[in-house]
Design an enzyme around this catalytic site. Structure first.
Site, PDB file in Angstrom:
ATOM      1  N   ALA A   1      -2.248   5.606   3.293  1.00 52.80           N
ATOM      2  CA  ALA A   1      -1.898   5.446   1.878  1.00 52.80           C
ATOM      3  C   ALA A   1      -3.064   5.738   0.942  1.00 52.80           C
ATOM      4  O   ALA A   1      -2.903   6.456  -0.048  1.00 52.80           O
ATOM      5  CB  ALA A   1      -1.364   4.029   1.650  1.00 52.80           C
TER       6      ALA A   1
ATOM      7  N   ASN B   1      -4.069  -0.824  11.871  1.00 54.53           N
ATOM      8  CA  ASN B   1      -3.882  -1.074  13.299  1.00 54.53           C
ATOM      9  C   ASN B   1      -5.180  -0.844  14.075  1.00 54.53           C
ATOM     10  O   ASN B   1      -5.569  -1.647  14.912  1.00 54.53           O
ATOM     11  CB  ASN B   1      -2.761  -0.182  13.838  1.00 54.53           C
ATOM     12  CG  ASN B   1      -1.399  -0.668  13.395  1.00 54.53           C
ATOM     13  OD1 ASN B   1      -0.889  -1.662  13.909  1.00 54.53           O
ATOM     14  ND2 ASN B   1      -0.799   0.000  12.420  1.00 54.53           N
TER      15      ASN B   1
ATOM     16  N   SER C   1       0.826  -1.222   0.000  1.00 54.54           N
ATOM     17  CA  SER C   1       0.000   0.000   0.000  1.00 54.54           C
ATOM     18  C   SER C   1       0.854   1.262   0.000  1.00 54.54           C
ATOM     19  O   SER C   1       0.668   2.159  -0.820  1.00 54.54           O
ATOM     20  CB  SER C   1      -0.882   0.061   1.246  1.00 54.54           C
ATOM     21  OG  SER C   1      -1.562  -1.118   1.431  1.00 54.54           O
ATOM     22  N   TRP C   2       1.791   1.331   0.937  1.00 56.21           N
ATOM     23  CA  TRP C   2       2.534   2.583   1.094  1.00 56.21           C
ATOM     24  C   TRP C   2       3.661   2.692   0.075  1.00 56.21           C
ATOM     25  O   TRP C   2       3.906   3.768  -0.482  1.00 56.21           O
ATOM     26  CB  TRP C   2       3.030   2.715   2.522  1.00 56.21           C
ATOM     27  CG  TRP C   2       3.652   4.026   2.903  1.00 56.21           C
ATOM     28  CD1 TRP C   2       4.722   4.183   3.737  1.00 56.21           C
ATOM     29  CD2 TRP C   2       3.251   5.364   2.526  1.00 56.21           C
ATOM     30  NE1 TRP C   2       5.008   5.516   3.887  1.00 56.21           N
ATOM     31  CE2 TRP C   2       4.121   6.258   3.157  1.00 56.21           C
ATOM     32  CE3 TRP C   2       2.245   5.871   1.705  1.00 56.21           C
ATOM     33  CZ2 TRP C   2       4.033   7.650   2.999  1.00 56.21           C
ATOM     34  CZ3 TRP C   2       2.147   7.259   1.542  1.00 56.21           C
ATOM     35  CH2 TRP C   2       3.029   8.126   2.185  1.00 56.21           C
TER      36      TRP C   2
ATOM     37  N   LYS D   1       2.628   5.060  17.678  1.00 53.50           N
ATOM     38  CA  LYS D   1       1.237   5.407  17.348  1.00 53.50           C
ATOM     39  C   LYS D   1       0.460   4.184  16.865  1.00 53.50           C
ATOM     40  O   LYS D   1      -0.757   4.115  17.009  1.00 53.50           O
ATOM     41  CB  LYS D   1       1.182   6.571  16.349  1.00 53.50           C
ATOM     42  CG  LYS D   1       1.759   6.310  14.965  1.00 53.50           C
ATOM     43  CD  LYS D   1       0.776   5.714  13.988  1.00 53.50           C
ATOM     44  CE  LYS D   1       1.461   5.211  12.740  1.00 53.50           C
ATOM     45  NZ  LYS D   1       0.569   4.505  11.804  1.00 53.50           N
TER      46      LYS D   1
ATOM     47  N   GLU E   1       1.517  -3.230  12.102  1.00 54.16           N
ATOM     48  CA  GLU E   1       2.839  -3.222  12.745  1.00 54.16           C
ATOM     49  C   GLU E   1       2.778  -3.250  14.267  1.00 54.16           C
ATOM     50  O   GLU E   1       3.640  -3.805  14.927  1.00 54.16           O
ATOM     51  CB  GLU E   1       3.613  -1.975  12.299  1.00 54.16           C
ATOM     52  CG  GLU E   1       4.006  -1.958  10.841  1.00 54.16           C
ATOM     53  CD  GLU E   1       5.263  -2.768  10.547  1.00 54.16           C
ATOM     54  OE1 GLU E   1       5.578  -3.699  11.317  1.00 54.16           O
ATOM     55  OE2 GLU E   1       5.928  -2.485   9.544  1.00 54.16           O
TER      56      GLU E   1
ATOM     57  N   GLY F   1       4.526  10.469   9.061  1.00 47.23           N
ATOM     58  CA  GLY F   1       3.538  11.523   9.293  1.00 47.23           C
ATOM     59  C   GLY F   1       2.141  10.939   9.179  1.00 47.23           C
ATOM     60  O   GLY F   1       1.978   9.721   9.066  1.00 47.23           O
TER      61      GLY F   1
ATOM     62  N   VAL G   1      -0.064  -5.634   6.789  1.00 49.27           N
ATOM     63  CA  VAL G   1       0.656  -5.544   8.045  1.00 49.27           C
ATOM     64  C   VAL G   1      -0.049  -4.624   9.058  1.00 49.27           C
ATOM     65  O   VAL G   1      -0.534  -3.558   8.708  1.00 49.27           O
ATOM     66  CB  VAL G   1       2.104  -5.073   7.749  1.00 49.27           C
ATOM     67  CG1 VAL G   1       2.135  -3.637   7.286  1.00 49.27           C
ATOM     68  CG2 VAL G   1       3.013  -5.272   8.915  1.00 49.27           C
TER      69      VAL G   1
ATOM     70  N   THR H   1      -4.140   7.979  12.682  1.00 47.35           N
ATOM     71  CA  THR H   1      -4.191   6.510  12.778  1.00 47.35           C
ATOM     72  C   THR H   1      -5.239   6.051  13.793  1.00 47.35           C
ATOM     73  O   THR H   1      -5.934   5.053  13.566  1.00 47.35           O
ATOM     74  CB  THR H   1      -2.796   5.948  13.140  1.00 47.35           C
ATOM     75  OG1 THR H   1      -1.825   6.551  12.285  1.00 47.35           O
ATOM     76  CG2 THR H   1      -2.728   4.449  12.961  1.00 47.35           C
TER      77      THR H   1
HETATM   78  N1  LIG Z   1      -0.135   1.787   4.381  1.00 43.70           N
HETATM   79  C1  LIG Z   1       0.036   2.988   4.912  1.00 43.70           C
HETATM   80  O1  LIG Z   1      -0.900   3.794   4.912  1.00 43.70           O
HETATM   81  C2  LIG Z   1       1.364   3.351   5.513  1.00 43.70           C
HETATM   82  C3  LIG Z   1       1.664   4.714   5.670  1.00 43.70           C
HETATM   83  C4  LIG Z   1       2.867   5.071   6.254  1.00 43.70           C
HETATM   84  C5  LIG Z   1       3.765   4.104   6.665  1.00 43.70           C
HETATM   85  N2  LIG Z   1       3.455   2.797   6.488  1.00 43.70           N
HETATM   86  C6  LIG Z   1       4.467   1.813   6.900  1.00 43.70           C
HETATM   87  O2  LIG Z   1       5.103   1.310   5.728  1.00 43.70           O
HETATM   88  C7  LIG Z   1       5.528  -0.042   5.951  1.00 43.70           C
HETATM   89  C8  LIG Z   1       5.010  -0.905   4.813  1.00 43.70           C
HETATM   90  O3  LIG Z   1       3.604  -0.844   4.895  1.00 43.70           O
HETATM   91  P1  LIG Z   1       2.634  -1.143   3.689  1.00 43.70           P
HETATM   92  O4  LIG Z   1       1.368  -0.470   4.010  1.00 43.70           O
HETATM   93  O5  LIG Z   1       3.218  -0.868   2.373  1.00 43.70           O
HETATM   94  O6  LIG Z   1       2.475  -2.719   3.919  1.00 43.70           O
HETATM   95  P2  LIG Z   1       1.769  -3.772   2.970  1.00 43.70           P
HETATM   96  O7  LIG Z   1       1.453  -4.936   3.815  1.00 43.70           O
HETATM   97  O8  LIG Z   1       0.691  -3.097   2.209  1.00 43.70           O
HETATM   98  O9  LIG Z   1       2.930  -4.160   1.921  1.00 43.70           O
HETATM   99  C9  LIG Z   1       4.162  -4.741   2.318  1.00 43.70           C
HETATM  100  C10 LIG Z   1       5.027  -4.953   1.102  1.00 43.70           C
HETATM  101  O10 LIG Z   1       6.256  -5.547   1.517  1.00 43.70           O
HETATM  102  C11 LIG Z   1       6.525  -6.699   0.725  1.00 43.70           C
HETATM  103  N3  LIG Z   1       7.312  -7.654   1.491  1.00 43.70           N
HETATM  104  C12 LIG Z   1       8.607  -7.930   1.264  1.00 43.70           C
HETATM  105  N4  LIG Z   1       9.048  -8.870   2.095  1.00 43.70           N
HETATM  106  C13 LIG Z   1       8.010  -9.209   2.873  1.00 43.70           C
HETATM  107  C14 LIG Z   1       7.862 -10.162   3.895  1.00 43.70           C
HETATM  108  N5  LIG Z   1       8.869 -10.938   4.294  1.00 43.70           N
HETATM  109  N6  LIG Z   1       6.663 -10.250   4.491  1.00 43.70           N
HETATM  110  C15 LIG Z   1       5.631  -9.458   4.096  1.00 43.70           C
HETATM  111  N7  LIG Z   1       5.720  -8.543   3.123  1.00 43.70           N
HETATM  112  C16 LIG Z   1       6.900  -8.425   2.499  1.00 43.70           C
HETATM  113  C17 LIG Z   1       5.136  -7.215   0.327  1.00 43.70           C
HETATM  114  O11 LIG Z   1       5.235  -8.013  -0.829  1.00 43.70           O
HETATM  115  C18 LIG Z   1       4.402  -5.894   0.077  1.00 43.70           C
HETATM  116  O12 LIG Z   1       4.675  -5.438  -1.211  1.00 43.70           O
HETATM  117  C19 LIG Z   1       4.992  -0.430   7.326  1.00 43.70           C
HETATM  118  O13 LIG Z   1       6.011  -0.309   8.279  1.00 43.70           O
HETATM  119  C20 LIG Z   1       3.904   0.596   7.604  1.00 43.70           C
HETATM  120  O14 LIG Z   1       3.752   0.863   8.983  1.00 43.70           O
HETATM  121  C21 LIG Z   1       2.284   2.397   5.901  1.00 43.70           C
HETATM  122  O1  LIG Z   2      -2.787   1.474   8.350  1.00 39.97           O
HETATM  123  P1  LIG Z   2      -1.832   1.675   9.489  1.00 39.97           P
HETATM  124  O2  LIG Z   2      -2.474   1.499  10.822  1.00 39.97           O
HETATM  125  O3  LIG Z   2      -0.576   0.874   9.303  1.00 39.97           O
HETATM  126  O4  LIG Z   2      -1.378   3.229   9.455  1.00 39.97           O
HETATM  127  C1  LIG Z   2      -0.925   3.767   8.258  1.00 39.97           C
HETATM  128  C2  LIG Z   2      -0.042   4.990   8.445  1.00 39.97           C
HETATM  129  O5  LIG Z   2       1.070   4.700   9.256  1.00 39.97           O
HETATM  130  C3  LIG Z   2      -0.766   6.214   8.912  1.00 39.97           C
HETATM  131  O6  LIG Z   2       0.111   7.312   8.922  1.00 39.97           O
END
Ligand SMILES: NC(=O)c1ccc[n+]([C@@H]2O[C@H](COP(=O)([O-])OP(=O)(O)OC[C@H]3O[C@@H](n4cnc5c(N)ncnc54)[C@H](O)[C@@H]3O)[C@@H](O)[C@H]2O)c1
Ligand SMILES: O=P(O)(O)OC[C@H](O)CO
Length: 335
Positions: free
Chosen positions: A143, A259, A14-15, A194, A285, A139, A283, A251
């Site tokens: 996503a 979360n 997603s992110w 958070k 987290e 921040g 995920v 969040t």
């Molecule tokens: N989604 C949001 O809104 C958002 C915003 C800010 C920060 N984050 C942070 O960014 C990080 C990534 O989040 P996301 O939303 O992209 O997660 P997600 O679950 O949507 O995607 C995770 C990505 O990592 C890859 N990956 C590689 N190795 C992996 C493994 N061993 N196990 C699982 N996945 C694996 C997956 O294929 C996938 O493309 C997290 O730490 C999250 O807290 C997310």
């Molecule tokens: O979907 P969450 O709970 O992993 O939160 C996403 C971002 O970290 C928000 O800033």
């Protein structure tokens, strides 16, 4: 440093996909690495990553690949967009491919289990680079809202201010406004904690509680986050900023937060396994970070009562009802 020509984003969830879109919209050529070849193929052929961002059209300047070497080739920034507990293992595989002097940017919000390290510490250690080459982005950044072009602000932090400014320039668009900061500890502790407080808010929502409860958890959650951060050397003011209060409010309040949603399922009586199954591999987290943050707090003699009960609900069978009673029944004290 001029406008970067090439940026790699490793992780097409997603992110990762959303941040890659932001970077491409800002005028960069972005290579997005996807673990599954079919995801890379789908993005290149349909301009869409349907599993993570259905309905979002991805810009032409973004191309996907399942070949990490191809993605990072000559990249000025290598953005790490995988879950925090997988970062070490993933980065170890990418380390030999990294261009000299590239800036490594962590998007992950977590504290590593067993080592209790922040993500920037893991990156510097595994990539074998000085901390000045590591940056983080954190921040109020849900996503899906950003992928839809909704306005938001964020923080790009790096101990090297010049690199922070270069990254700020690289991800500045009409809908995404990055501010720089050099307080890595404060920014990263905020981002990790958070998620745990959002789990607590979700649990409270699942129990049927309203805004007073949420607001109390957010405010006391911020207090315990800042206590830990300051004990680790952070600037207290960081916690009042976008990566602190800003992300905490977003969040804890949004149904888009994984979360918060996960916590809500626990509050409604689902087991950890049931909530995990419903998350479809995405995920949350905080479920793991509640344990590492709790240990980090113990190590530094910091009280984190909300984090402690979230850990015990997730991993030690404490029921949400008694957890609430325990938090409310703690020794009376001054604010
Ligand atoms: N989604 C949001 O809104 C958002 C915003 C800010 C920060 N984050 C942070 O960014 C990080 C990534 O989040 P996301 O939303 O992209 O997660 P997600 O679950 O949507 O995607 C995770 C990505 O990592 C890859 N990956 C590689 N190795 C992996 C493994 N061993 N196990 C699982 N996945 C694996 C997956 O294929 C996938 O493309 C997290 O730490 C999250 O807290 C997310
Ligand atoms: O979907 P969450 O709970 O992993 O939160 C996403 C971002 O970290 C928000 O800033």
């Amino acid at each position: 440093m001029g406008q970067p020509e090439r940026i790699a984003v490793l992780g097409a969830g997603s992110w990762g996909t959303t941040f890659a879109k932001v970077l491409a919209d800002a005028g960069n050529d972005v290579a997005l690495w996807a673990r599954r070849p079919q995801v890379a193929q789908e993005i290149n052929e349909t301009r869409c990553n349907d599993s993570y961002l259905p309905g979002v059209e991805l810009p032409e300047r973004l191309r996907a690949t399942d070949d990490a070497a191809e993605a990072v080739h000559a990249a000025e920034f290598v953005v790490l967009a995988v879950p925090s507990q997988t970062l070490r293992e993933n980065l170890a595989g990418w380390q030999p491919l990294l261009p000299a002097d590239t800036t490594l940017v962590s998007l992950a919000k977590g504290v590593e289990l067993s080592t209790l390290k922040r993500m920037s510490q893991v990156v510097a250690e595994v990539a074998d680079v000085p901390m000045e080459r590591v940056a983080v982005v954190s921040g109020p950044n849900l996503a899906k809202e950003i992928a839809a072009g909704q306005p938001t602000a964020t923080v790009v932090a790096c101990p090297d201010e010049e690199r922070a400014v270069a990254l700020q320039k690289a991800c500045f668009t009409s809908y995404f406004r990055p501010y720089t900061n050099t307080d890595m500890v404060g920014i990263e502790i905020s981002g990790a904690c958070k998620n745990v407080i959002a789990l607590a808010c979700g649990i409270a929502a699942g129990l049927g509680f309203g805004h007073n409860t949420m607001s109390s958890l957010i405010t006391r959650g911020l207090a315990e986050t800042a206590r830990l951060g300051v004990a680790l050397g952070a600037d207290q003011m960081t916690f009042a900023g976008l990566a602190g209060l800003g992300d905490l409010v977003a969040t804890c309040s949004s149904p888009l937060s994984r979360n918060r949603t996960f916590g809500e399922r626990l509050g409604r009586g689902e087991t950890l396994a049931q909530a995990q199954e419903a998350a479809h591999g995405q995920v949350s987290e905080g479920v793991k970070s509640c344990s590492s943050i709790r240990q980090l707090a113990d190590r530094h003699g910091v009280e984190m009562p909300i984090t402690d009960v979230v850990h015990r609900v997730c991993h030690e069978g404490l029921e949400p009802g008694p957890a609430t009673a325990e938090l409310l029944g703690r020794e009376r004290k001054a604010e």
